[in-house]
Design a protein around this motif. Structure first.
Motif, PDB file in Angstrom:
ATOM      1  N   ARG A 107       0.831  -1.210   0.000  1.00 41.45           N
ATOM      2  CA  ARG A 107       0.000   0.000   0.000  1.00 41.45           C
ATOM      3  C   ARG A 107       0.860   1.253   0.000  1.00 41.45           C
ATOM      4  N   LEU A 108       1.964   1.223   0.733  1.00 39.47           N
ATOM      5  CA  LEU A 108       2.868   2.384   0.748  1.00 39.47           C
ATOM      6  C   LEU A 108       3.493   2.610  -0.621  1.00 39.47           C
ATOM      7  N   PHE A 109       3.934   1.525  -1.262  1.00 43.14           N
ATOM      8  CA  PHE A 109       4.533   1.667  -2.591  1.00 43.14           C
ATOM      9  C   PHE A 109       3.505   2.196  -3.601  1.00 43.14           C
ATOM     10  N   GLU A 110       2.269   1.720  -3.517  1.00 42.40           N
ATOM     11  CA  GLU A 110       1.242   2.206  -4.436  1.00 42.40           C
ATOM     12  C   GLU A 110       0.987   3.700  -4.223  1.00 42.40           C
ATOM     13  N   ARG A 111       0.999   4.153  -2.974  1.00 41.01           N
ATOM     14  CA  ARG A 111       0.854   5.586  -2.707  1.00 41.01           C
ATOM     15  C   ARG A 111       2.031   6.368  -3.267  1.00 41.01           C
ATOM     16  N   ALA A 112       3.241   5.790  -3.103  1.00 42.07           N
ATOM     17  CA  ALA A 112       4.443   6.507  -3.533  1.00 42.07           C
ATOM     18  C   ALA A 112       4.485   6.665  -5.054  1.00 42.07           C
ATOM     19  N   VAL A 113       4.185   5.581  -5.785  1.00 41.72           N
ATOM     20  CA  VAL A 113       4.262   5.664  -7.249  1.00 41.72           C
ATOM     21  C   VAL A 113       3.087   6.442  -7.827  1.00 41.72           C
ATOM     22  N   GLY A 114       2.101   6.763  -7.002  1.00 43.19           N
ATOM     23  CA  GLY A 114       0.987   7.575  -7.474  1.00 43.19           C
ATOM     24  C   GLY A 114       1.192   9.060  -7.300  1.00 43.19           C
ATOM     25  N   LEU A 115       2.336   9.460  -6.713  1.00 47.94           N
ATOM     26  CA  LEU A 115       2.614  10.876  -6.509  1.00 47.94           C
ATOM     27  C   LEU A 115       3.043  11.540  -7.818  1.00 47.94           C
ATOM     28  N   LYS A 116       2.865  12.837  -7.888  1.00 48.34           N
ATOM     29  CA  LYS A 116       3.316  13.627  -9.033  1.00 48.34           C
ATOM     30  C   LYS A 116       4.673  14.229  -8.699  1.00 48.34           C
ATOM     31  N   LEU A 117       5.714  13.486  -8.982  1.00 48.33           N
ATOM     32  CA  LEU A 117       7.073  13.891  -8.648  1.00 48.33           C
ATOM     33  C   LEU A 117       7.926  13.863  -9.908  1.00 48.33           C
ATOM     34  N   PRO A 118       9.104  14.501  -9.864  1.00 47.05           N
ATOM     35  CA  PRO A 118      10.012  14.423 -11.013  1.00 47.05           C
ATOM     36  C   PRO A 118      10.381  12.976 -11.328  1.00 47.05           C
ATOM     37  N   MET A 119      10.752  12.755 -12.592  1.00 49.27           N
ATOM     38  CA  MET A 119      11.017  11.390 -13.045  1.00 49.27           C
ATOM     39  C   MET A 119      12.158  10.743 -12.256  1.00 49.27           C
ATOM     40  N   LYS A 120      13.147  11.517 -11.836  1.00 47.40           N
ATOM     41  CA  LYS A 120      14.268  10.952 -11.085  1.00 47.40           C
ATOM     42  C   LYS A 120      13.799  10.348  -9.769  1.00 47.40           C
ATOM     43  N   LYS A 121      12.894  11.041  -9.073  1.00 46.04           N
ATOM     44  CA  LYS A 121      12.378  10.519  -7.812  1.00 46.04           C
ATOM     45  C   LYS A 121      11.451   9.328  -8.050  1.00 46.04           C
ATOM     46  N   MET A 122      10.647   9.393  -9.117  1.00 51.60           N
ATOM     47  CA  MET A 122       9.760   8.276  -9.410  1.00 51.60           C
ATOM     48  C   MET A 122      10.550   7.024  -9.789  1.00 51.60           C
ATOM     49  N   LYS A 123      11.691   7.207 -10.440  1.00 47.05           N
ATOM     50  CA  LYS A 123      12.550   6.070 -10.769  1.00 47.05           C
ATOM     51  C   LYS A 123      13.017   5.377  -9.493  1.00 47.05           C
ATOM     52  N   PHE A 124      13.312   6.171  -8.464  1.00 49.36           N
ATOM     53  CA  PHE A 124      13.740   5.602  -7.182  1.00 49.36           C
ATOM     54  C   PHE A 124      12.634   4.710  -6.595  1.00 49.36           C
ATOM     55  N   PHE A 125      11.385   5.201  -6.616  1.00 51.46           N
ATOM     56  CA  PHE A 125      10.281   4.434  -6.039  1.00 51.46           C
ATOM     57  C   PHE A 125      10.024   3.155  -6.833  1.00 51.46           C
ATOM     58  N   TYR A 126       9.997   3.261  -8.160  1.00 53.55           N
ATOM     59  CA  TYR A 126       9.729   2.072  -8.968  1.00 53.55           C
ATOM     60  C   TYR A 126      10.834   1.020  -8.813  1.00 53.55           C
ATOM     61  N   LYS A 127      12.075   1.458  -8.739  1.00 51.08           N
ATOM     62  CA  LYS A 127      13.178   0.509  -8.584  1.00 51.08           C
ATOM     63  C   LYS A 127      13.057  -0.239  -7.254  1.00 51.08           C
ATOM     64  N   ARG A 128      12.734   0.498  -6.189  1.00 53.67           N
ATOM     65  CA  ARG A 128      12.586  -0.149  -4.891  1.00 53.67           C
ATOM     66  C   ARG A 128      11.375  -1.079  -4.870  1.00 53.67           C
ATOM     67  N   TYR A 129      10.315  -0.679  -5.549  1.00 52.23           N
ATOM     68  CA  TYR A 129       9.115  -1.515  -5.601  1.00 52.23           C
ATOM     69  C   TYR A 129       9.418  -2.841  -6.307  1.00 52.23           C
ATOM     70  N   ILE A 130      10.130  -2.768  -7.419  1.00 54.78           N
ATOM     71  CA  ILE A 130      10.485  -3.985  -8.162  1.00 54.78           C
ATOM     72  C   ILE A 130      11.413  -4.871  -7.335  1.00 54.78           C
ATOM     73  N   ASP A 131      12.413  -4.280  -6.678  1.00 54.24           N
ATOM     74  CA  ASP A 131      13.330  -5.071  -5.846  1.00 54.24           C
ATOM     75  C   ASP A 131      12.588  -5.755  -4.704  1.00 54.24           C
ATOM     76  N   PHE A 132      11.602  -5.057  -4.133  1.00 50.82           N
ATOM     77  CA  PHE A 132      10.827  -5.648  -3.047  1.00 50.82           C
ATOM     78  C   PHE A 132      10.037  -6.862  -3.528  1.00 50.82           C
ATOM     79  N   GLU A 133       9.386  -6.757  -4.672  1.00 50.38           N
ATOM     80  CA  GLU A 133       8.605  -7.879  -5.188  1.00 50.38           C
ATOM     81  C   GLU A 133       9.510  -9.038  -5.602  1.00 50.38           C
ATOM     82  N   LYS A 134      10.695  -8.728  -6.142  1.00 53.35           N
ATOM     83  CA  LYS A 134      11.632  -9.792  -6.499  1.00 53.35           C
ATOM     84  C   LYS A 134      12.098 -10.549  -5.262  1.00 53.35           C
ATOM     85  N   SER A 135      12.286  -9.831  -4.150  1.00 54.07           N
ATOM     86  CA  SER A 135      12.718 -10.498  -2.921  1.00 54.07           C
ATOM     87  C   SER A 135      11.657 -11.456  -2.397  1.00 54.07           C
TER      88      SER A 135
END
Length: 671
Positions: A618-646
């Motif tokens: 739920r936290l990741f879904e909130r984070a990737v739904g924010l309107k932020l610069p692409m650099k910050k959104m890349k950080f959230f998506y990368k962490r989200y993918i790493d979390f699901e891979k783990s």
């Protein structure tokens, strides 16, 4: 020095001071007569939470009372939790997984042990190693130490007092320590230890308890190619059919079903006797009756295979002498050779060759025998003087590296007047000899000798002096030293070091007095002071006072320090208090500052550590739904993918990747 270390007994009490804390997991401690010991971080406590913050619990100059954990090869390993003996409980680090054998665990700087498959858990399963991961921390029980082979156990029934009080009936696979624990005609679970084409199988039932399964007892049916069906490490259900002279097991379904029938049936004695007769009939129906020679040959063959296979006993532990510090033996030899060459200009072989060449040349000259003899004598005297000089220089070098006497320590502090470790080692030497006043004099000389620009070195000496007065002096003498130190140093740094001394020695009333009367009054604008006191209160379990302290801190601190302070106390709630309170504090911060990437990162780390998967998603879904610069959104998506891979959920990983691709396409279309 080596004789002194070798003569130390395990469990001997040692007093010393912390000299260094490195990043490889070692705490280096100065002990008696210049001996240096090392403390592996997992041996600092039996509480995992304390081990996780081991660097924060120790400071340079801190006095420690340790026990000798092990000593060999001129290395002294120390412990704060006990000694290396049977029955000891310690935390260890999983270093490698050994299929068919168990888990290799590091329990100290040099000591490694094996957790056999039967000692990993009280409930056996088909893949026991799946519960273990490399570099995981596990709580171990030392089962045995035999010829430098350490056997460990991670069973809850061994490591937990609660299981011991309840008894063996609370576990599905009880501990089997010897063959006396086995009962004939009873079903046991075990792992295949080894396979012999001619002799059959060996099955591990417990620590150093094995049973043999003959070929005739493997199955009710004839098995032509049976080796691939029984790989090493496979979990099997077996029953004991004989104990004398050796444990014999059976994997036959008929034997197992018959024993189950006995266990589950409450019939009368006749029915029980009938089941036993059925077991005996199934056991011997395939044995030859006419050919006695074949039976004798089979018995001889089995005995021969026993002697061959039983040599493959429990896995041996090979101790590693490779610590995290570099072995200086080769470097010392090179240094000694270079030192000899620099003094004489020649090596020993060239010296002898030059003497012999000179002798031969002079002996051939009959007219100058007298002059040649005097020349040779001068040459020999010069070489002897140079050798004596080399011996003295090498002796001085060794005494500087390993000071053993008071003169060695005096020489060391003269060579390194600005080194706090040299002065602290000198103080430790004085204390181990019972010369407390001399140690005070050394500390007083150190703070006046060290360059005034090196404040951290001076603070280390003051910390050592605080520990000295705290252990051997009175409260009044300690406060007198503290006032003297604060008059010539930064007051906040001095009283913070004193608070650390009180916290490490569990003097909580004195700790409260220091914070309430000094630090929180004179330095109430310092965020670090409020946070350090909050950490001390949380470690003691005083959560209400910790939360009240946060309210006071926000009133005293300037506004730009509020976010970091609240974030720190939220982390303390996760660490010591209630995770829900910490989550509420993070949510309040993000409500006002939704674009703070650092706050999101800490919040996600703490939630992931709780292993609350739905809340984390739920936290990741909130984070990737924010309107932020692409650099910050890349950080959230990368962490989200790493979390699901783990987690290993393939569908979720694809879902996040598709969502990231959709976001990128949407951003490009808007541009």
């Amino acid at each position: 020095m080596r004789d002194y270390i070798d003569n130390l007994d395990k469990g001997s009490d040692m007093m010393g001071f912390v000299r260094n804390i490195d990043s490889n997991g070692f705490i280096w401690i100065c002990l008696t007569s210049g001996i240096e010991g090392r403390l592996w971080y997992t041996l600092t406590s039996t509480n995992k939470a304390d081990i996780d913050k081991w660097k924060e619990r120790f400071t340079i100059g801190q006095a420690l009372s340790c026990k000798v954990f092990s000593s060999r090869d001129e290395r002294l390993d120390l412990s704060l939790v006990g000694v290396l003996e049977q029955g000891t409980k310690v935390w260890g680090i999983v270093r490698s997984l050994l299929p068919g054998i168990g888990v290799r665990v590091q329990i100290s700087a040099r000591d490694y042990g094996i957790v056999p498959l039967t000692e990993i858990s009280d409930s056996f399963n088909k893949d026991p190693l799946s519960k273990m991961k490399e570099n995981d921390m596990v709580y171990c029980y030392v089962v045995s130490i035999n010829n430098n082979r350490i056997t460990l156990s991670t069973r809850k029934s061994r490591t937990s007092q609660r299981f011991k009080k309840q008894g063996k009936k609370t576990v599905s696979n009880p501990v089997i320590d010897s063959e006396d624990d086995l009962v004939t005609d009873k079903i046991y679970m075990g792992y295949i230890k080894s396979v012999s084409p001619s002799a059959g199988l060996y099955v591990t039932l417990g620590h150093n308890v094995f049973g043999r399964v003959l070929l005739k007892n493997m199955s009710d049916n004839f098995l032509k190619n049976w080796e691939p069906m029984f790989p090493v490490g496979k979990l099997v259900r077996t029953c004991v059919i004989e104990k004398d002279p050796r444990v014999q097991l059976s994997l036959k379904k008929s034997d197992l079903d018959a024993i189950k029938k006995i266990d589950n049936d409450n019939a009368d004695t006749a029915d029980v006797q009938k089941c036993l007769d059925e077991i005996l009939l199934n056991r011997y129906k395939d044995m030859p009756s006419d050919d006695e020679d074949d039976s004798d040959n089979m018995e001889k063959e089995d005995n021969a295979s026993d002697s061959d296979d039983m040599d493959d006993s429990a896995p041996r532990i090979v101790f590693s002498n490779h610590g995290n510090r570099t072995d200086n033996t080769a470097a010392n030899k090179e240094l000694e050779t270079a030192l000899k060459s620099s003094v004489t200009g020649v090596t020993e072989d060239s010296e002898e060759a030059e003497i012999y060449d000179t002798e031969d040349k002079e002996n051939n000259d009959d007219g100058n025998k007298g002059k040649s003899f005097e020349k040779r004598e001068r040459k020999r005297r010069k070489l002897e003087e140079e050798k004596e000089t080399r011996k003295v220089e090498l002796m001085l070098r060794d005494s500087a590296a390993n000071p053993l006497t008071e003169d060695d320590h005096e020489r060391l502090v003269v060579m390194n007047p600005d080194s706090s470790s040299a002065w602290v080692a000198y103080m430790a030497y004085c204390l181990t000899n019972g010369r407390v006043d001399k140690a005070r004099q050394v500390a007083a000389k150190a703070v006046t000798t060290i360059n005034y620009r090196l404040e951290s070195e001076k603070l280390n000496v003051w910390s050592a002096l605080f520990n000295l007065e705290n252990s051997f002096g009175t409260y009044d003498s300690l406060m007198s030293v503290c006032r003297e130190a604060s008059s010539v140093n930064d007051s906040k740094a001095i009283f913070t070091r004193l608070a650390t001394v009180f916290e490490s020695s569990a003097k909580y009333s004195e700790l409260d007095d220091i914070y309430k009367t000094v630090l929180l009054k004179k330095h109430k604008q310092s965020r670090k002071v409020w946070c350090s006191y909050g950490n001390a209160l949380g470690a003691q379990g005083r959560f209400d006072e910790m939360r009240e302290l946060l309210t006071r801190a926000l009133k005293s601190l300037t506004k730009h320090k509020h976010i970091r302070t609240i974030c720190h106390f939220a982390q303390l709630e996760y660490k010591y208090g209630e995770a829900n309170c910490g989550s509420t504090m993070f949510e309040n911060i993000l409500t006002s500052y939704p674009t703070r990437l650092d706050i999101w990162s800490v919040y996600l780390d703490k939630t992931i550590a709780l292993r609350d998967i739905p809340q984390t998603r739920r936290l990741f879904e909130r984070a990737v739904g924010l309107k932020l610069p692409m650099k910050k959104m890349k950080f959230f998506y990368k962490r989200y993918i790493d979390f699901e891979k783990s987690l290993g959920v393939g569908g979720k990983v694809e879902y996040v990747q598709n969502k990231a691709q959709h976001y990128i396409q949407q951003e490009r279309s808007e541009d």
